[in-house]
Design an enzyme around this catalytic site. Structure first.
Site, short mmCIF file in Angstrom:
data_model
loop_
_atom_site.label_atom_id
_atom_site.label_comp_id
_atom_site.label_asym_id
_atom_site.label_seq_id
_atom_site.Cartn_x
_atom_site.Cartn_y
_atom_site.Cartn_z
N LEU A 14 13.65 25.31 -33.55
CA LEU A 14 12.73 26.42 -33.25
C LEU A 14 13.50 27.61 -32.68
CD1 LEU A 14 9.50 24.79 -31.77
CD2 LEU A 14 9.79 25.99 -33.93
N HIS A 15 14.32 28.22 -33.53
CA HIS A 15 15.00 29.45 -33.14
C HIS A 15 14.06 30.62 -33.43
CE1 HIS A 15 15.99 30.56 -37.32
NE2 HIS A 15 16.08 29.24 -37.50
N ALA A 16 14.53 31.84 -33.36
CA ALA A 16 13.67 33.03 -33.37
C ALA A 16 12.64 33.09 -34.49
CB ALA A 16 14.54 34.29 -33.40
N ASP A 87 14.18 27.54 -42.62
CA ASP A 87 15.57 27.95 -42.79
C ASP A 87 16.01 27.82 -44.24
OD1 ASP A 87 15.93 28.47 -40.03
OD2 ASP A 87 16.21 26.33 -39.67
#
Length: 88
Positions: A14-16, A87
């Site tokens: 859960l990156h940006a 991603d």
């Protein structure tokens, strides 16, 4: 209280970008939702800083929780966001 366990599909976690998509979806729900790492402290799913602060990695499991008449539908909608690899 309704709970749902979800494995994070995005390889990086859960990156940006995936966190932003998740927070937007959480804000659109009719009931407040929390998200936590398994065994961790739940945070407001509508807060981008709180969600990013969880430092959730791809393949890790999170617990979504909500109360209210529409909790099940809200959790199902948010689980669907987390189960997509953003991603790819």
């Amino acid at each position: 209280m309704t709970e749902c366990r979800v494995t994070i599909a995005s390889a990086v976690g859960l990156h940006a970008r995936p966190a932003s998509l998740f927070v937007q979806a959480a804000a659109a729900q009719p009931v407040p939702v929390t998200i936590a790492k398994d065994g961790g402290v739940p945070v407001d799913a509508r807060s981008i800083l709180s969600v990013l602060g969880l430092d959730v990695r791809g393949g890790e499991e999170v617990v979504l929780s909500a109360d209210g008449a529409e909790a099940f539908q809200a959790l199902a909608a948010l689980a669907a966001v987390l189960e997509v690899d953003h991603d790819a």
